[in-house]
Design a protein around this motif. Structure first.
Motif, PDB file in Angstrom:
ATOM      1  N   ARG A   1       0.368  -1.390  -0.256  1.00 31.15           N
ATOM      2  CA  ARG A   1       0.387   0.224   0.109  1.00 31.15           C
ATOM      3  C   ARG A   1       0.951   1.182  -0.224  1.00 31.15           C
ATOM      4  NH1 ARG A   1      -3.504  -3.070  -1.060  1.00 31.15           N
ATOM      5  NH2 ARG A   1      -5.172  -3.603   0.092  1.00 31.15           N
ATOM      6  N   ALA A   2       0.098   2.170  -0.149  1.00 30.80           N
ATOM      7  CA  ALA A   2       1.349   3.297  -0.314  1.00 30.80           C
ATOM      8  C   ALA A   2       1.134   4.158   1.126  1.00 30.80           C
ATOM      9  CB  ALA A   2       0.282   4.997  -1.029  1.00 30.80           C
ATOM     10  N   GLU A   3       1.813   4.867   1.826  1.00 26.85           N
ATOM     11  CA  GLU A   3       1.815   5.271   2.814  1.00 26.85           C
ATOM     12  C   GLU A   3       0.689   6.910   2.919  1.00 26.85           C
ATOM     13  OE1 GLU A   3       5.319   7.879   5.491  1.00 26.85           O
ATOM     14  OE2 GLU A   3       5.021   7.738   3.713  1.00 26.85           O
ATOM     15  N   GLY A   4       0.210   6.721   4.428  1.00 25.95           N
ATOM     16  CA  GLY A   4      -0.935   7.687   4.482  1.00 25.95           C
ATOM     17  C   GLY A   4      -2.202   6.566   3.741  1.00 25.95           C
TER      18      GLY A   4
ATOM     19  N   LYS B   1      -5.822   2.832  10.873  1.00 24.90           N
ATOM     20  CA  LYS B   1      -5.128   4.248   9.858  1.00 24.90           C
ATOM     21  C   LYS B   1      -4.719   4.734   9.412  1.00 24.90           C
ATOM     22  CE  LYS B   1      -8.466   8.560  10.786  1.00 24.90           C
ATOM     23  NZ  LYS B   1      -9.499   8.868  12.035  1.00 24.90           N
ATOM     24  N   GLU B   2      -4.460   4.989   8.292  1.00 23.33           N
ATOM     25  CA  GLU B   2      -3.301   6.121   8.135  1.00 23.33           C
ATOM     26  C   GLU B   2      -1.785   5.232   8.035  1.00 23.33           C
ATOM     27  OE1 GLU B   2      -3.949  10.308  10.347  1.00 23.33           O
ATOM     28  OE2 GLU B   2      -5.838  10.146   8.960  1.00 23.33           O
ATOM     29  N   ILE B   3      -2.021   4.518   7.440  1.00 21.66           N
ATOM     30  CA  ILE B   3      -0.310   3.777   8.003  1.00 21.66           C
ATOM     31  C   ILE B   3       0.694   4.427   6.828  1.00 21.66           C
ATOM     32  CG2 ILE B   3      -0.963   2.436   5.211  1.00 21.66           C
ATOM     33  CD1 ILE B   3      -0.186  -0.229   7.883  1.00 21.66           C
ATOM     34  N   THR B   4       2.061   4.055   7.862  1.00 15.46           N
ATOM     35  CA  THR B   4       2.972   4.371   7.953  1.00 15.46           C
ATOM     36  C   THR B   4       3.864   3.737   7.651  1.00 15.46           C
ATOM     37  OG1 THR B   4       3.823   4.477   9.962  1.00 15.46           O
ATOM     38  CG2 THR B   4       2.812   6.844   9.449  1.00 15.46           C
ATOM     39  N   ARG B   5       5.221   3.891   7.298  1.00 19.40           N
ATOM     40  CA  ARG B   5       6.493   3.064   6.777  1.00 19.40           C
ATOM     41  C   ARG B   5       7.003   2.499   8.375  1.00 19.40           C
ATOM     42  NH1 ARG B   5       9.318   2.363   2.657  1.00 19.40           N
ATOM     43  NH2 ARG B   5      10.719   2.800   3.582  1.00 19.40           N
TER      44      ARG B   5
ATOM     45  N   ASN C   1       1.866 -10.291   5.274  1.00 19.15           N
ATOM     46  CA  ASN C   1       3.284  -9.245   5.528  1.00 19.15           C
ATOM     47  C   ASN C   1       3.029  -7.950   4.729  1.00 19.15           C
ATOM     48  OD1 ASN C   1       6.145  -8.693   4.803  1.00 19.15           O
ATOM     49  ND2 ASN C   1       6.007  -9.737   3.427  1.00 19.15           N
ATOM     50  N   ILE C   2       3.287  -6.599   5.734  1.00 22.29           N
ATOM     51  CA  ILE C   2       2.588  -5.193   4.689  1.00 22.29           C
ATOM     52  C   ILE C   2       4.015  -4.740   4.449  1.00 22.29           C
ATOM     53  CG2 ILE C   2       1.488  -2.879   5.648  1.00 22.29           C
ATOM     54  CD1 ILE C   2      -0.275  -4.617   7.032  1.00 22.29           C
ATOM     55  N   SER C   3       3.949  -4.344   3.486  1.00 21.54           N
ATOM     56  CA  SER C   3       4.467  -2.938   2.951  1.00 21.54           C
ATOM     57  C   SER C   3       4.165  -1.728   2.296  1.00 21.54           C
ATOM     58  CB  SER C   3       5.413  -4.181   1.781  1.00 21.54           C
ATOM     59  OG  SER C   3       6.693  -2.508   1.031  1.00 21.54           O
ATOM     60  N   ILE C   4       5.140  -1.028   2.836  1.00 20.31           N
ATOM     61  CA  ILE C   4       4.953   0.272   3.050  1.00 20.31           C
ATOM     62  C   ILE C   4       5.556   1.841   1.675  1.00 20.31           C
ATOM     63  CG2 ILE C   4       3.990   2.411   3.210  1.00 20.31           C
ATOM     64  CD1 ILE C   4       1.624   0.314   3.924  1.00 20.31           C
ATOM     65  N   HIS C   5       4.884   1.706   0.900  1.00 19.69           N
ATOM     66  CA  HIS C   5       6.179   2.971   0.183  1.00 19.69           C
ATOM     67  C   HIS C   5       5.326   4.565  -0.165  1.00 19.69           C
ATOM     68  CE1 HIS C   5       7.485  -1.149  -1.545  1.00 19.69           C
ATOM     69  NE2 HIS C   5       6.958  -1.843  -1.586  1.00 19.69           N
ATOM     70  N   ARG C   6       5.970   4.963  -0.621  1.00 17.36           N
ATOM     71  CA  ARG C   6       5.920   6.843  -0.604  1.00 17.36           C
ATOM     72  C   ARG C   6       5.000   6.952  -2.246  1.00 17.36           C
ATOM     73  NH1 ARG C   6      10.362  10.154   2.632  1.00 17.36           N
ATOM     74  NH2 ARG C   6      11.040   9.206   4.362  1.00 17.36           N
ATOM     75  N   LYS C   7       4.323   7.516  -2.363  1.00 20.74           N
ATOM     76  CA  LYS C   7       3.771   8.169  -3.218  1.00 20.74           C
ATOM     77  C   LYS C   7       4.568   9.084  -4.153  1.00 20.74           C
ATOM     78  CE  LYS C   7      -1.019   7.690  -2.787  1.00 20.74           C
ATOM     79  NZ  LYS C   7      -2.563   8.666  -2.345  1.00 20.74           N
TER      80      LYS C   7
ATOM     81  N   ALA D   1       9.639   7.970 -12.889  1.00 23.28           N
ATOM     82  CA  ALA D   1      10.049   7.064 -12.082  1.00 23.28           C
ATOM     83  C   ALA D   1       8.489   6.801 -11.867  1.00 23.28           C
ATOM     84  CB  ALA D   1      10.172   7.995 -11.530  1.00 23.28           C
ATOM     85  N   ILE D   2       9.046   5.419 -11.482  1.00 24.52           N
ATOM     86  CA  ILE D   2       7.951   3.961 -11.307  1.00 24.52           C
ATOM     87  C   ILE D   2       7.730   3.712  -9.443  1.00 24.52           C
ATOM     88  CG2 ILE D   2       6.757   2.209 -12.257  1.00 24.52           C
ATOM     89  CD1 ILE D   2       7.071   3.217 -14.589  1.00 24.52           C
ATOM     90  N   ASN D   3       7.002   3.050  -8.765  1.00 24.53           N
ATOM     91  CA  ASN D   3       7.291   2.666  -7.958  1.00 24.53           C
ATOM     92  C   ASN D   3       6.027   1.378  -7.259  1.00 24.53           C
ATOM     93  OD1 ASN D   3       5.684   3.717  -6.173  1.00 24.53           O
ATOM     94  ND2 ASN D   3       6.833   3.962  -4.655  1.00 24.53           N
ATOM     95  N   GLN D   4       5.872   0.297  -6.573  1.00 22.21           N
ATOM     96  CA  GLN D   4       4.493  -0.583  -6.812  1.00 22.21           C
ATOM     97  C   GLN D   4       3.128   0.481  -6.280  1.00 22.21           C
ATOM     98  OE1 GLN D   4       7.195  -3.608  -3.774  1.00 22.21           O
ATOM     99  NE2 GLN D   4       5.946  -4.727  -4.894  1.00 22.21           N
ATOM    100  N   VAL D   5       3.429   1.683  -5.570  1.00 24.23           N
ATOM    101  CA  VAL D   5       2.147   1.660  -6.099  1.00 24.23           C
ATOM    102  C   VAL D   5       2.194   3.358  -6.647  1.00 24.23           C
ATOM    103  CG1 VAL D   5       1.936   1.269  -3.097  1.00 24.23           C
ATOM    104  CG2 VAL D   5       2.743   3.294  -3.661  1.00 24.23           C
TER     105      VAL D   5
END
Length: 248
Positions: A33-36, A91-95, A118-124, A186-190
């Motif tokens: 998921r994306a951060e936030g 709510k509003e998950i962070t890295r 397994n939760i992985s968080i990335h910045r938009k 530029a591309i990341n997973q989210v």
């Protein structure tokens, strides 16, 4: 006292990874998921009595029937809620929240199950995360190399022109034409983001510097935190007897 605290933190970190490695999961789900954003940890079983939720080996909450939740962790206070079938919503998950989550499920029948996430968080990504480092060389014409950089990690960079995509982060061009246009993506997973680049603008800037035959770019990346933030400083150095001229 400082040494003792560091040793204690190292022991806790090692214990957390030991607990994670020893967890026997009946099922593992990967969530990216994306951060936030809000993240839901869904359970697909019926007849659940209660669920103990762990993150990194620490008990963070217990969900029970009748939509009740008992939050155990101060870190998650105000950010956890129960949704349907004893599932958990963050709510509003962070890295800082990424990692292994474990649901110990206790059934009304007396059976027990272990569901893992397994939760992985990335910045938009935004345009502000992308910048270009130029090298310009004149030998009767303008030849340029443009390196596309991103100040976040786990990112793929491509150069694009019309329908052509180049996966290398550095673009090499001979005899640059004023009409040529490219974009760096530029591309990341989210998410993804792009900037438009006109190579001729770098050639025109360099030609304004009298007597320049070769302008290498000098730059430094300064890491600002341990996760993924960089500041980049660069200048074009004029090879004459005068002082270097900075190009902003």
């Amino acid at each position: 006292m400082h040494v003792t605290f560091n040793v204690w933190m190292l022991l806790m970190f090692s214990l957390q990874h030991y607990v994670d490695s020893m967890t026997q999961c009946d099922n593992m789900k990967t969530i990216i998921r994306a951060e936030g954003v809000d993240v839901s940890l869904q359970l697909d079983k019926s007849g659940i009595k209660e669920v103990s939720w762990l993150m990194g080996g620490r008990h963070i909450a217990t969900t029970k029937s009748m939509d009740t939740i008992d939050v155990k962790s101060q870190i998650f206070k105000g950010r956890l809620s129960q949704i349907s079938s004893n599932s958990l919503k963050i709510k509003e998950i962070t890295r800082m929240d990424e990692g292994l989550y474990v649901a110990h499920i206790f059934m009304k029948s007396g059976q027990e199950f272990v569901q893992c996430y397994n939760i992985s968080i990335h910045r938009k990504l935004t345009k502000d995360n992308i910048f270009v480092l130029p090298n310009i060389y004149h030998n009767g014409s303008c030849a340029v190399s443009l390196t596309c950089k991103v100040n976040l990690t786990d990112v793929t960079v491509t150069w694009n022109r019309d329908d052509l995509a180049m996966t290398n982060d550095t673009l090499y061009l001979d005899n640059v034409e004023p009409s040529s246009n490219y974009s760096c993506t530029a591309i990341n997973q989210v998410s993804n983001a792009s900037i438009d680049v006109k190579p001729w603008n770098y050639c025109r800037t360099a030609k304004d510097v009298e007597g320049v035959t070769d302008i290498p770019t000098v730059y430094a990346q300064v890491k600002q935190d341990r996760r993924e933030s960089f500041a980049t400083i660069y200048s074009e150095v004029k090879k004459t007897n005068t002082f270097p001229r900075l190009i902003y």
